[in-house]
Scaffold this active site. Sequence first.
Site, PDB file in Angstrom:
ATOM      1  N   LYS A  22       0.914  -1.165  -0.024  1.00 15.33           N
ATOM      2  CA  LYS A  22      -0.152  -0.050  -0.022  1.00 15.33           C
ATOM      3  C   LYS A  22       0.923   1.244   0.181  1.00 15.33           C
ATOM      4  O   LYS A  22       0.842   2.269  -0.706  1.00 15.33           O
ATOM      5  CB  LYS A  22      -0.975  -0.190   1.233  1.00 15.33           C
ATOM      6  CG  LYS A  22      -1.568   1.545   1.583  1.00 15.33           C
ATOM      7  CD  LYS A  22      -2.179   1.548   2.912  1.00 15.33           C
ATOM      8  CE  LYS A  22      -1.502   1.474   4.208  1.00 15.33           C
ATOM      9  NZ  LYS A  22      -1.092   2.652   4.503  1.00 15.33           N
ATOM     10  N   ASN A  23       1.700   1.166   0.938  1.00 14.47           N
ATOM     11  CA  ASN A  23       2.671   2.447   1.146  1.00 14.47           C
ATOM     12  C   ASN A  23       3.796   2.539  -0.235  1.00 14.47           C
ATOM     13  O   ASN A  23       4.471   3.968  -0.142  1.00 14.47           O
ATOM     14  CB  ASN A  23       3.502   2.520   2.397  1.00 14.47           C
ATOM     15  CG  ASN A  23       2.343   2.556   3.483  1.00 14.47           C
ATOM     16  OD1 ASN A  23       1.383   2.668   3.309  1.00 14.47           O
ATOM     17  ND2 ASN A  23       2.852   2.175   4.784  1.00 14.47           N
ATOM     18  N   CYS A 117      -4.349  11.856  13.482  1.00 13.34           N
ATOM     19  CA  CYS A 117      -4.898  10.440  13.329  1.00 13.34           C
ATOM     20  C   CYS A 117      -4.667   9.788  14.717  1.00 13.34           C
ATOM     21  O   CYS A 117      -3.976  10.222  15.559  1.00 13.34           O
ATOM     22  CB  CYS A 117      -4.622   9.705  12.347  1.00 13.34           C
ATOM     23  SG  CYS A 117      -2.992   8.908  12.398  1.00 13.34           S
ATOM     24  N   ARG A 122       0.771  14.235  13.717  1.00 12.79           N
ATOM     25  CA  ARG A 122       1.301  14.029  12.116  1.00 12.79           C
ATOM     26  C   ARG A 122       1.127  15.239  11.485  1.00 12.79           C
ATOM     27  O   ARG A 122       0.521  15.114  10.257  1.00 12.79           O
ATOM     28  CB  ARG A 122       0.417  12.766  11.578  1.00 12.79           C
ATOM     29  CG  ARG A 122       0.633  11.453  12.248  1.00 12.79           C
ATOM     30  CD  ARG A 122      -0.094  10.440  11.570  1.00 12.79           C
ATOM     31  NE  ARG A 122       0.728  10.032  10.459  1.00 12.79           N
ATOM     32  CZ  ARG A 122       0.402   8.733   9.832  1.00 12.79           C
ATOM     33  NH1 ARG A 122      -0.647   8.183   9.980  1.00 12.79           N
ATOM     34  NH2 ARG A 122       1.152   8.431   8.667  1.00 12.79           N
ATOM     35  N   PRO A 123       1.934  16.276  11.876  1.00 15.21           N
ATOM     36  CA  PRO A 123       1.879  17.617  11.078  1.00 15.21           C
ATOM     37  C   PRO A 123       2.601  17.177   9.871  1.00 15.21           C
ATOM     38  O   PRO A 123       3.274  16.183   9.325  1.00 15.21           O
ATOM     39  CB  PRO A 123       2.769  18.249  11.877  1.00 15.21           C
ATOM     40  CG  PRO A 123       3.924  17.414  12.713  1.00 15.21           C
ATOM     41  CD  PRO A 123       3.022  16.188  12.955  1.00 15.21           C
ATOM     42  N   ASP A 305       5.434   0.432  12.080  1.00 14.53           N
ATOM     43  CA  ASP A 305       4.232  -0.455  11.531  1.00 14.53           C
ATOM     44  C   ASP A 305       4.280  -1.988  11.795  1.00 14.53           C
ATOM     45  O   ASP A 305       3.153  -2.497  11.476  1.00 14.53           O
ATOM     46  CB  ASP A 305       4.293  -0.029   9.951  1.00 14.53           C
ATOM     47  CG  ASP A 305       3.757   1.094   9.489  1.00 14.53           C
ATOM     48  OD1 ASP A 305       3.978   1.643   8.344  1.00 14.53           O
ATOM     49  OD2 ASP A 305       3.406   2.211  10.481  1.00 14.53           O
ATOM     50  N   ILE A 327       8.802   6.695  16.851  1.00 19.83           N
ATOM     51  CA  ILE A 327       8.113   7.561  15.504  1.00 19.83           C
ATOM     52  C   ILE A 327       6.809   8.372  15.801  1.00 19.83           C
ATOM     53  O   ILE A 327       6.850   9.449  15.609  1.00 19.83           O
ATOM     54  CB  ILE A 327       8.037   6.293  14.451  1.00 19.83           C
ATOM     55  CG1 ILE A 327       9.199   5.638  14.076  1.00 19.83           C
ATOM     56  CG2 ILE A 327       7.731   7.281  13.042  1.00 19.83           C
ATOM     57  CD1 ILE A 327      10.364   6.443  13.602  1.00 19.83           C
ATOM     58  N   ARG A 397      -8.409  -0.837   5.055  1.00 22.04           N
ATOM     59  CA  ARG A 397      -7.589   0.261   4.500  1.00 22.04           C
ATOM     60  C   ARG A 397      -6.246  -0.205   4.006  1.00 22.04           C
ATOM     61  O   ARG A 397      -5.653   0.264   2.970  1.00 22.04           O
ATOM     62  CB  ARG A 397      -7.081   1.418   5.448  1.00 22.04           C
ATOM     63  CG  ARG A 397      -8.392   2.028   5.966  1.00 22.04           C
ATOM     64  CD  ARG A 397      -7.865   3.422   6.904  1.00 22.04           C
ATOM     65  NE  ARG A 397      -6.833   4.061   6.163  1.00 22.04           N
ATOM     66  CZ  ARG A 397      -6.140   5.166   6.625  1.00 22.04           C
ATOM     67  NH1 ARG A 397      -6.312   5.278   8.022  1.00 22.04           N
ATOM     68  NH2 ARG A 397      -4.995   5.509   6.114  1.00 22.04           N
TER      69      ARG A 397
HETATM   70  C1  EPZ Z   1       4.586   6.848   6.409  1.00 18.02           C
HETATM   71  O1  EPZ Z   1       3.796   7.837   7.119  1.00 18.02           O
HETATM   72  C2  EPZ Z   1       3.572   5.593   6.324  1.00 18.02           C
HETATM   73  N1  EPZ Z   1       2.651   5.964   5.440  1.00 18.02           N
HETATM   74  C3  EPZ Z   1       3.145   5.170   7.721  1.00 18.02           C
HETATM   75  O2  EPZ Z   1       2.341   3.942   7.497  1.00 18.02           O
HETATM   76  C4  EPZ Z   1       4.369   4.721   8.654  1.00 18.02           C
HETATM   77  O3  EPZ Z   1       3.877   4.575   9.873  1.00 18.02           O
HETATM   78  C5  EPZ Z   1       5.417   6.036   8.662  1.00 18.02           C
HETATM   79  O4  EPZ Z   1       5.644   6.438   7.122  1.00 18.02           O
HETATM   80  C6  EPZ Z   1       6.441   5.891   9.365  1.00 18.02           C
HETATM   81  O5  EPZ Z   1       7.308   4.811   8.911  1.00 18.02           O
HETATM   82  C7  EPZ Z   1       2.604   5.926   4.140  1.00 18.02           C
HETATM   83  O6  EPZ Z   1       3.733   5.779   3.549  1.00 18.02           O
HETATM   84  C8  EPZ Z   1       1.313   6.227   3.297  1.00 18.02           C
HETATM   85  P1  EPZ Z   1       6.502  10.019   8.604  1.00 18.02           P
HETATM   86  P2  EPZ Z   1       4.148   9.231   7.015  1.00 18.02           P
HETATM   87  O7  EPZ Z   1       6.166  11.517   7.891  1.00 18.02           O
HETATM   88  O8  EPZ Z   1       5.093   9.550   5.927  1.00 18.02           O
HETATM   89  C9  EPZ Z   1       6.779  13.609  12.042  1.00 18.02           C
HETATM   90  C10 EPZ Z   1       0.491   2.419   7.938  1.00 18.02           C
HETATM   91  O9  EPZ Z   1       0.192   1.776   9.081  1.00 18.02           O
HETATM   92  N2  EPZ Z   1       6.558  14.569  10.649  1.00 18.02           N
HETATM   93  O10 EPZ Z   1       7.373   9.086   8.057  1.00 18.02           O
HETATM   94  O11 EPZ Z   1       3.044  10.127   7.297  1.00 18.02           O
HETATM   95  C11 EPZ Z   1       5.661  12.532  12.114  1.00 18.02           C
HETATM   96  O12 EPZ Z   1       4.802  13.231  12.910  1.00 18.02           O
HETATM   97  C12 EPZ Z   1       0.987   3.790   7.941  1.00 18.02           C
HETATM   98  O13 EPZ Z   1       0.555   2.042   6.871  1.00 18.02           O
HETATM   99  C13 EPZ Z   1       6.705  15.677  11.123  1.00 18.02           C
HETATM  100  O14 EPZ Z   1       7.041  16.175  12.437  1.00 18.02           O
HETATM  101  O15 EPZ Z   1       5.143   9.612   8.531  1.00 18.02           O
HETATM  102  C14 EPZ Z   1       6.227  11.461  12.713  1.00 18.02           C
HETATM  103  O16 EPZ Z   1       6.455  11.214  14.089  1.00 18.02           O
HETATM  104  C15 EPZ Z   1       0.707   4.555   9.303  1.00 18.02           C
HETATM  105  N3  EPZ Z   1       6.607  16.777  10.427  1.00 18.02           N
HETATM  106  C16 EPZ Z   1       7.612  11.241  11.940  1.00 18.02           C
HETATM  107  O17 EPZ Z   1       7.951  12.570  11.495  1.00 18.02           O
HETATM  108  C17 EPZ Z   1       6.265  16.346   8.964  1.00 18.02           C
HETATM  109  O18 EPZ Z   1       6.184  17.180   7.880  1.00 18.02           O
HETATM  110  C18 EPZ Z   1       7.607  10.193  10.734  1.00 18.02           C
HETATM  111  O19 EPZ Z   1       6.434  10.509  10.225  1.00 18.02           O
HETATM  112  C19 EPZ Z   1       6.308  14.900   8.485  1.00 18.02           C
HETATM  113  C20 EPZ Z   1       6.543  13.982   9.629  1.00 18.02           C
END
Ligand code: EPZ
Length: 417
Positions: A22-23, A117, A122-123, A305, A327, A397
């Site tokens: 999916k990702n 969520c 998740r900003p 995950d 994370i 999902r």
């Molecule tokens: C991706 O989400 C995945 N989703 C998530 O999988 C996965 O948990 C996550 O990466 C971490 O591996 C998809 O690929 C669609 P991040 P993403 O930006 O990109 C902070 C699942 O179960 N952050 O890597 O949204 C954030 O809050 C899902 O399939 C900021 O602060 O995650 C987090 O603490 C759930 N500002 C950390 O970084 C930003 O602008 C990592 O989040 C972006 C992120």
Amino acid sequence: MDKIQVVGGKELRGRVEISGAKNAALPAMAAALLTPETVRLENIPYVRDILTTRALLEYMGVDAKVSKDGAGTFKAADIEALEAPYELVRTMRASILVLGPMLARFKRARVSLPGGCAIGARPINLHLQGLEKMGAKCDVSHGYVEAYTTGLQGACIRFETVTVTGTENLMMAAVLADGETILDNAACEPEVENLADMLRAMGAEIEGDGTCLIRIRGVKELKGCLHRIIPDRIEAGTFAIAAAITRGDVEIAECNPGHLTAVLNQLSLVGAEITLGETGFRVRGHTGISSKNLTTHPYPAFPTDMQAQYMALMTQGDGTSVITETIFENRFMHALELVRMGADIKMEGRQAAVCGGRLLTGANVQASDLRASASLILAGLAAEGETIIDRVYHLDRGYARIEEKMAGIGAEIKRIS
Ligand code: EPZ
């Protein structure tokens, strides 16, 4: 609303085939916006987030088709709306991935803010900061990002936190920008590499994907392509834990074991027997599961995950394990439901202490997010009696036909509509 019923105590045995990731499919579908030509994707998982993305692309004017056999065709020749509306984005945060491609090709975009969520705030500040470094103007008002540019410029961007979709969004913005972009402290996930492979097949110039330093030289235009989505390493990891927690013997096929090294190393550490193959691996669970601490980190370390699924396994460990989630700030919702099934879990901030060796008993529980729902299925497989899992729309999902696949290797599991 559908529920899943699991009757525990069965050892899982047999072979299960893993679907596409999916990702990896979500950013690939967004990347189709970068060209007016036809993009063909293979091995797309038929899950709800994919259908939401298809609906979003169709809303924008893309001729988007996805079939149950994993084939997809996307043609963004006549874009009508440069907008991702709240109604679609609120159901799936990854919709933010259309922002980079829209800005890169059409120089403006209106995208609803995804909001938080169950697992955290998740900003998207790092996405917006990166785009602004490339010369875009991003105004946030009325719950939307209004972004526009006279033309994106290459820039040097260092992420203060590793972000997967942030890396993907800026990579897609940079492929049509003027000049070179450097993404430093970038995410190294296999899904990022898979997207870079697709963009290169479309004519992009990218180096360093899979490392924390990615270099992108912008080109004038991109063409269509045929691209295969990688297997879902998180689905494969979920089935690996299903084999271990039921003391079973399962062959997990059509996946890349190399994408799961940290997970398989941890499973070996707790006592599961892992046999690696080229396009799959075998997991044999044994009587004793050792309790081992775990800390989640960005790839190639142990993925967040897989944390919920690992916690379910640790409820059957021979001692106490401490799980540290680095994370997301609120990713222990499943623990409270596992406690309802008889587990002994104490949480403090981003740490959970799991005292193993207690028999789980079947109960009515509810899923709070995608991976939490998977962990409740795993606990149900190990529990005595019947478990009913509510709110499985979370599961749908990101897992394709999981109850059918589990039943195919001997689980007593079914969907109650
Ligand atoms: C991706 O989400 C995945 N989703 C998530 O999988 C996965 O948990 C996550 O990466 C971490 O591996 C998809 O690929 C669609 P991040 P993403 O930006 O990109 C902070 C699942 O179960 N952050 O890597 O949204 C954030 O809050 C899902 O399939 C900021 O602060 O995650 C987090 O603490 C759930 N500002 C950390 O970084 C930003 O602008 C990592 O989040 C972006 C992120």
